[in-house]
Structures are given as C-alpha cells and as structure tokens.
Motif scaffolding. Structure first.
Motif, PDB file in Angstrom:
ATOM      1  N   VAL A 179      15.118  46.250 -66.239  1.00  0.00           N
ATOM      2  CA  VAL A 179      16.313  47.062 -65.981  1.00  0.00           C
ATOM      3  C   VAL A 179      16.832  47.748 -67.241  1.00  0.00           C
ATOM      4  CG1 VAL A 179      16.981  45.624 -64.024  1.00  0.00           C
ATOM      5  CG2 VAL A 179      17.922  45.122 -66.298  1.00  0.00           C
ATOM      6  N   SER A 180      16.153  47.563 -68.368  1.00  0.00           N
ATOM      7  CA  SER A 180      16.596  48.235 -69.592  1.00  0.00           C
ATOM      8  C   SER A 180      16.124  49.682 -69.593  1.00  0.00           C
ATOM      9  CB  SER A 180      16.062  47.516 -70.831  1.00  0.00           C
ATOM     10  OG  SER A 180      14.668  47.721 -70.973  1.00  0.00           O
ATOM     11  N   ARG A 181      16.948  50.544 -70.098  1.00  0.00           N
ATOM     12  CA  ARG A 181      16.626  51.976 -70.107  1.00  0.00           C
ATOM     13  C   ARG A 181      15.391  52.259 -70.953  1.00  0.00           C
ATOM     14  NH1 ARG A 181      21.555  55.795 -71.552  1.00  0.00           N
ATOM     15  NH2 ARG A 181      22.248  54.758 -69.645  1.00  0.00           N
ATOM     16  N   GLU A 182      15.223  51.518 -72.049  1.00  0.00           N
ATOM     17  CA  GLU A 182      14.133  51.792 -72.975  1.00  0.00           C
ATOM     18  C   GLU A 182      12.769  51.371 -72.427  1.00  0.00           C
ATOM     19  OE1 GLU A 182      16.838  50.018 -73.679  1.00  0.00           O
ATOM     20  OE2 GLU A 182      17.996  51.471 -74.857  1.00  0.00           O
ATOM     21  N   LYS A 183      12.734  50.280 -71.669  1.00  0.00           N
ATOM     22  CA  LYS A 183      11.456  49.713 -71.255  1.00  0.00           C
ATOM     23  C   LYS A 183      11.090  49.984 -69.801  1.00  0.00           C
ATOM     24  CE  LYS A 183      11.804  45.863 -74.552  1.00  0.00           C
ATOM     25  NZ  LYS A 183      11.763  44.384 -74.704  1.00  0.00           N
ATOM     26  N   PHE A 184      12.023  50.474 -69.025  1.00  0.00           N
ATOM     27  CA  PHE A 184      11.815  50.565 -67.576  1.00  0.00           C
ATOM     28  C   PHE A 184      10.562  51.340 -67.205  1.00  0.00           C
ATOM     29  CE2 PHE A 184      12.319  53.028 -63.650  1.00  0.00           C
ATOM     30  CZ  PHE A 184      12.335  51.984 -62.729  1.00  0.00           C
ATOM     31  N   LYS A 205      14.465  56.202 -61.342  1.00  0.00           N
ATOM     32  CA  LYS A 205      15.368  55.993 -62.467  1.00  0.00           C
ATOM     33  C   LYS A 205      15.883  54.553 -62.424  1.00  0.00           C
ATOM     34  CE  LYS A 205      16.967  60.794 -62.424  1.00  0.00           C
ATOM     35  NZ  LYS A 205      18.146  61.678 -62.260  1.00  0.00           N
ATOM     36  N   ASN A 206      15.906  53.906 -63.576  1.00  0.00           N
ATOM     37  CA  ASN A 206      16.348  52.515 -63.572  1.00  0.00           C
ATOM     38  C   ASN A 206      17.842  52.394 -63.310  1.00  0.00           C
ATOM     39  OD1 ASN A 206      17.408  53.213 -66.192  1.00  0.00           O
ATOM     40  ND2 ASN A 206      17.359  51.032 -66.715  1.00  0.00           N
ATOM     41  N   SER A 207      18.566  53.521 -63.355  1.00  0.00           N
ATOM     42  CA  SER A 207      19.993  53.502 -63.022  1.00  0.00           C
ATOM     43  C   SER A 207      20.206  53.366 -61.518  1.00  0.00           C
ATOM     44  CB  SER A 207      20.673  54.784 -63.523  1.00  0.00           C
ATOM     45  OG  SER A 207      20.057  55.928 -62.971  1.00  0.00           O
ATOM     46  N   ARG A 209      20.094  51.257 -58.858  1.00  0.00           N
ATOM     47  CA  ARG A 209      20.052  49.826 -58.591  1.00  0.00           C
ATOM     48  C   ARG A 209      20.499  49.566 -57.156  1.00  0.00           C
ATOM     49  NH1 ARG A 209      20.805  47.057 -63.240  1.00  0.00           N
ATOM     50  NH2 ARG A 209      20.424  45.162 -62.032  1.00  0.00           N
TER      51      ARG A 209
END
Length: 305
Positions: A179-184, A205-207, A209
């Motif tokens: 759920v991290s923006r950098e690793k998603f 997009k991981n945003s 949810r």
C-alpha cells in the motif's frame, strides 16, 4: 479419457490475511482482462463445510466460463486460518500445484483493524485490549469472527500450505509495502508475474482502497445484518434467492450505514500479555528464516516492543 475436458481449476489463490488488503487486491485484479475471479469475493468454498459439500461444479459455476485464455483465481482470507482449506485445495488439484499469495500485515495493526470491524458489526462489545488479550488466552478455540490473535499468527497457518504445496509455490507480500506509494507498482507487477498473468491491462492506483468503513450510524442495523440469531435476517434470507445477492445487499447497507468519521485507535503493547508479544516476536523471526528478503519490512513491525 479422450473427449473429456478437465475442469479449469483456479491457477492461484490469495489466502489472506484478513484485514490486509485482500479486498483491494480483488478489485485491482478483477479489472485485468485476462484474470477471471469469482463474481463475489470470498466464496468460502474450501473453508466452509456446507459450501464444500455443494461440490466442484457449484464452485466452478462462480467463474465466467466464457473468459477463454484467462487465468482463474480465488481470493479468500478465510483460507489462511481454516484448518481444512489447504487439505481441500490439495484434494481437488491433485498433482497440479497452484500458486498462493499471502498478504502479511503487522499483526498488532491487523488485530486492531479486525477488532474495529467486529465491533462495528456488533459482534464484540469488549474493550479492544481486553478482546485481543482474551483471544490469545482462548486460542485456538476462538470463533473465526473474533480470532484477533490467531488470524495474525501467520506461521501456524502457513505451515499447512508449505507442507502441502512447497514453499516455492507461496509468495508472501508485506501489506505495508503493497500500500506504499513508492513500492506499489513494482509489487503489483511481481504479484501478476507470480500468478501467471502475462498481460496487465491496467495498472491501478494504490490510492484506490476498498473495504475501508467508517463508524456505523446505527449499531442496531449492523447487528441485524451480522447477528446469527436475528429473526428479521432469517426472514430476509428466505426471500433473497442467491447467496451472491445476499452479500451484495449486505455490503450496500453497510456502505450506506457507514459515516465518514474514522476511528483512530492506538494499540498499547503494555496492556497486552507478555506471552502474546513473545509469540508474535517468535513468529516474525520464523517468517524471516523462511523468507530472508522480508527481514527489513518485518523489522519495521517492532514485534518485540
């Protein structure tokens, strides 16, 4: 036998953990053109004896039979802790081993989120620390709905899958990394590659949810939906023709009944039994021994504090 087509069993399973973004992963994968998932997440086929007794034909009817060229998957967090699921999956697959993805979340945060869900549903009226402590002292005899400790004691459940299918067929994914923006983006592609999805039609997009529910406006309404002995629920259940429709209606009511207010509860480790903390610390060490690449992420859980 010539002329007989073998049933298209799932190519992969996401077996948990509960409250670790399995609903979000279901939504992200369901939008992939070549990924065929059941119409409703969590069919509970392998974890529910009544559903399993319906037979393989019933289970496979939950998938779109017209999706040629697609891989099939089943995402159900009940499968991780269900004692029967690994055995039943092995039974129907025989020598053809599927792939397994398991999402692992900081067990303390997972327990807190689990308790919040049970509390909102009217399934648990106890104070959070008391409920989690008692789930530890009662383990493994807790009802699944309030097994806050057991659902986060991952190695006890993963041992069954490693024994049946081999560690090489299991991909652990750290929830906090997913759920991290950098690793998603990287992790989502790694999951798709592992399950055999050769073409990604859409990078979500991981945003985005899912299954994030606020405080209920009416606790009475939640008890009507989730209470086992509610007479109104029993009558409504007889009138609604399919289980799929029942689930959709229940989820719609929950969303409508959910306020925008979010509960920000902190779990105080000092209020939990020292034996529970020791077991979780041992579990973290066991996970690192199984998958050394997870060490940095698991250390961030601070299991021994």
């Amino acid at each position: 036998m010539e002329g007989v087509t073998e049933p298209h069993l799932p190519d992969f399973y996401v077996i948990g953990a509960q409250k670790a973004a399995t609903t979000s992963l279901f939504a992200w994968l369901s939008r992939q053109h070549y990924c065929n998932l059941p119409r409703t997440k969590e069919p509970h086929f392998f974890s529910d004896t009544e559903n399993f007794s319906r037979g393989l034909e019933w289970y496979l009817s939950l998938f779109d039979s017209k999706r040629a060229g697609s891989i099939r998957g089943d995402i159900d967090p009940d499968y991780l802790c269900s004692p029967e699921s690994a055995e039943r999956i092995s039974l129907i697959h025989g020598e053809k081993t599927p792939r397994f993805v398991v999402l692992l979340r900081d067990p303390y945060n997972r327990a807190r989120s689990h308790w919040q869900m049970a509390s909102r549903k009217g399934l648990d009226s106890r104070e959070m620390h008391q409920a989690i402590a008692e789930s530890f002292s009662n383990w493994p005899n807790n009802p699944a709905e309030i097994d806050y400790f057991g659902n986060g004691f991952y190695t006890a459940s993963l041992e069954r899958y490693i024994e049946k299918f081999g560690q090489e067929h299991i991909m652990p994914v750290i929830y906090e990394d997913l759920v991290s923006r950098e690793k998603f983006g990287v992790i989502f592609k790694e999951i798709c590659d592992f399950i055999g999805l050769q073409e990604i039609s859409e990078i979500p997009k991981n945003s985005e949810r899912h299954n994030i529910i606020g405080k209920p406006r009416s606790k009475t309404l939640m008890k009507m939906i989730y209470g086992k002995e509610n007479p109104i629920k029993k009558i409504a259940g007889k009138l609604i023709p399919t289980e799929e429709l029942k689930v959709r209606i229940a989820r719609f009511i929950v969303r409508v009944n959910s306020s925008s207010e979010r509960e920000t509860l902190e779990l105080n480790h000092n209020l939990l039994p020292s034996e529970l903390i020791e077991r979780y610390s041992e579990m973290g060490a066991s996970l690192v021994r199984l998958w050394p690449d997870l060490k940095t992420s698991i250390e961030k859980w601070n299991l021994s504090s």
